[in-house]
Design an enzyme around this catalytic site. Structure first.
Site, PDB file in Angstrom:
ATOM      1  N   ARG A   1      26.142  48.920  99.682  1.00  0.00           N
ATOM      2  CA  ARG A   1      26.785  47.631  99.428  1.00  0.00           C
ATOM      3  C   ARG A   1      26.224  46.587 100.382  1.00  0.00           C
ATOM      4  NH1 ARG A   1      31.473  48.399  96.345  1.00  0.00           N
ATOM      5  NH2 ARG A   1      32.279  50.549  96.316  1.00  0.00           N
ATOM      6  N   GLY A   2      26.126  45.376  99.902  1.00  0.00           N
ATOM      7  CA  GLY A   2      25.708  44.253 100.728  1.00  0.00           C
ATOM      8  C   GLY A   2      26.550  43.049 100.382  1.00  0.00           C
ATOM      9  N   SER A   3      26.308  41.945 101.097  1.00  0.00           N
ATOM     10  CA  SER A   3      27.120  40.762 100.868  1.00  0.00           C
ATOM     11  C   SER A   3      26.827  40.124  99.515  1.00  0.00           C
ATOM     12  CB  SER A   3      26.875  39.740 101.975  1.00  0.00           C
ATOM     13  OG  SER A   3      25.520  39.356 101.989  1.00  0.00           O
ATOM     14  N   ALA A   4      25.632  40.405  98.938  1.00  0.00           N
ATOM     15  CA  ALA A   4      25.283  39.811  97.647  1.00  0.00           C
ATOM     16  C   ALA A   4      25.716  40.681  96.475  1.00  0.00           C
ATOM     17  CB  ALA A   4      23.779  39.558  97.576  1.00  0.00           C
ATOM     18  N   GLY A   5      25.942  41.970  96.726  1.00  0.00           N
ATOM     19  CA  GLY A   5      26.325  42.840  95.624  1.00  0.00           C
ATOM     20  C   GLY A   5      26.248  44.307  95.996  1.00  0.00           C
ATOM     21  N   THR A   6      26.218  45.149  94.973  1.00  0.00           N
ATOM     22  CA  THR A   6      26.240  46.599  95.143  1.00  0.00           C
ATOM     23  C   THR A   6      25.012  47.213  94.485  1.00  0.00           C
ATOM     24  OG1 THR A   6      28.657  46.530  95.021  1.00  0.00           O
ATOM     25  CG2 THR A   6      27.605  48.674  94.777  1.00  0.00           C
ATOM     26  N   VAL A   7      24.379  48.154  95.195  1.00  0.00           N
ATOM     27  CA  VAL A   7      23.201  48.841  94.653  1.00  0.00           C
ATOM     28  C   VAL A   7      23.627  50.192  94.099  1.00  0.00           C
ATOM     29  CG1 VAL A   7      20.904  49.757  95.154  1.00  0.00           C
ATOM     30  CG2 VAL A   7      21.690  47.682  96.306  1.00  0.00           C
TER      31      VAL A   7
ATOM     32  N   ASP B   1      14.741  36.113 103.608  1.00  0.00           N
ATOM     33  CA  ASP B   1      15.759  36.978 104.221  1.00  0.00           C
ATOM     34  C   ASP B   1      15.122  38.281 104.699  1.00  0.00           C
ATOM     35  OD1 ASP B   1      18.305  37.466 105.143  1.00  0.00           O
ATOM     36  OD2 ASP B   1      19.022  38.331 103.258  1.00  0.00           O
TER      37      ASP B   1
END
Length: 416
Positions: free
Chosen positions: A17-23, A130
């Site tokens: 998971r990251g701040s932009a979404g989920t892998v 980034d």
């Protein structure tokens, strides 16, 4: 629990998971894939969806062995997803968390791979924006390279640009990860290819030292350090490597190397780094930032913040660590007066184990104690001088009062 992503892909399990979404680990017509499903609030933003579609061709055309390829973009109802090549391994942040710092040869080999990826992207007109350890994947199934480093691949191209849309942010906002932001971004200038070089040099510094050169403490303090502080040299590495890092961390974008030049220079340095162990230097602890926070006067309150999720002021409201896993943090661009005020604390200075860090409260107390001892010595010396001067003055006065001349050969001491 499996879920359909568009008509061609199925997501089976969450990989991260990251701040932009989920892998997700997914499958498609061509086998296993990684599916980055962006957050629902991003998927519901029509302006962002349009930008997503506009970027599709550029992202799909970016084909390089050091880049995690984008296979497809899916816009389906509330789903907005990037379908990417699946890399079996881990990200560079996870490796750093286990090893703290890498041997110079391995660190430079990884940085060289990322520089090659950036060179390809920049040639295609794409700025990553980034670059950080979380966005560098290490392929565990491929043969290892110099220093035992697995091949490194750069991922998440275009995500920062997609999220940083005019509707979601304003000209007075910054989006990015504070530790890796180039000074020109902090000052509100548009990001160009040179910002990726600055970020990669910061990552290389972190791989060698175990910490970023300007990170730690409040995000606003980190931003100011990028603009106002000078990077401290790393002991124990060849001078040629340090000069490369120093040049790529230059405040002026034009002074930095281009990505292809950086990749070539790093490759040339690899033979000279063979067998060098990881650096043995102290890390900058969060306790040091707490000491600095107690020692520094309270900063003035800034102007009201611009709208944006996660916006933070550029004053230190209390000690606390940044999370390097935070990304796309929305921050107000600092004003000229705030930047002129200098950073909270100083750039991290590598030092011998056990030696107090310059600028820390511990170091300051040592300097204060030394200054107090010097004052006492000077005071004692001044008393001695005063006694001698008084005696000399008394002798001179006695001679003048009696009207007698000094005896032949007599000397009067009026000072040391």
């Amino acid at each position: 629990m499996a879920r359909k992503i568009g008509s061609r892909y199925t997501a089976h399990q969450i990989l991260g998971r990251g701040s932009a979404g989920t892998v997700w680990l997914g499958t498609g017509p061509e086998g296993d894939v990684a599916v980055k499903l962006l957050r629902e609030d991003l998927a519901s933003d029509q302006d962002l969806v349009e930008r997503f579609v506009q970027e599709r061709s550029a992202l799909l055309c970016l084909d390089h062995p050091r880049v995690v390829g984008v296979r497809d973009l899916v816009v389906d109802g509330n789903d907005l997803a990037l379908v990417m090549d699946l890399v079996r391994g881990t990200d560079l942040r996870t490796r750093l968390e286990h090893e703290r710092r890498l041997a110079p040869e391995a660190a430079v080999a990884i940085a060289a791979d990322v520089a090659e990826a950036l060179a390809a992207a920049h040639a295609a007109g794409i700025v990553h924006r980034d670059v950080k350890p979380e966005n560098v994947l290490l392929d565990a199934l491929a043969p290892t390279g110099p220093g035992g480093a697995p091949p490194a691949l750069l991922t998440d191209f275009g995500v920062a640009k997609l999220i940083d849309s005019p509707r979601r942010t304003r000209a007075t906002s910054i989006i990015g990860t504070p530790d890796y932001l180039a000074p020109e971004i902090v000052e509100g200038l548009p990001p160009r290819a040179s910002v990726d070089i600055y970020a990669l040099a910061t990552v290389l510094y972190e791989l060698l030292a175990g910490f970023t050169p300007f990170g730690g403490g409040h995000p606003g303090a980190v931003l100011r350090r990028h603009v106002t502080e000078t990077v401290a040299p790393l002991p124990g590495i060849p001078d040629e490597l340090w000069q490369l890092i120093h040049q790529c961390l230059a405040k002026a974008p034009a002074s930095r190397l281009r990505a292809a030049e950086m990749a070539a220079r790093l490759q040339e340095l690899l033979p000279s780094l063979s067998g060098l162990p990881p650096l043995d230097i102290d890390e900058h602890s969060e306790a040091a930032y707490a000491e600095e926070a107690e020692a520094e006067p309270a900063a003035t309150t800034p102007a009201p913040l611009q709208e944006g999720v996660g916006a933070v002021p550029l004053v230190h409201s209390g000690a606390g660590p940044d999370s390097n896993r935070d990304t796309h943090t929305s921050m107000r661009v600092p004003g000229a007066d705030e930047l002129a005020g200098g950073a909270h604390g100083t750039a991290r200075t590598p030092r011998a184990t056990g030696e107090p860090r310059a600028g820390s409260a511990r170091n300051q107390r040592g300097h204060q104690e030394a200054a107090r001892r010097r004052r006492l010595k000077l005071g004692a010396a001044a008393v001695g001088v005063g006694v001698v001067v008084a005696v000399g003055g008394w002798l001179a006065t006695s001679d003048s009062e009696t009207g007698s001349l000094p005896a032949p050969g007599a000397r009067y001491t009026t000072g040391p």
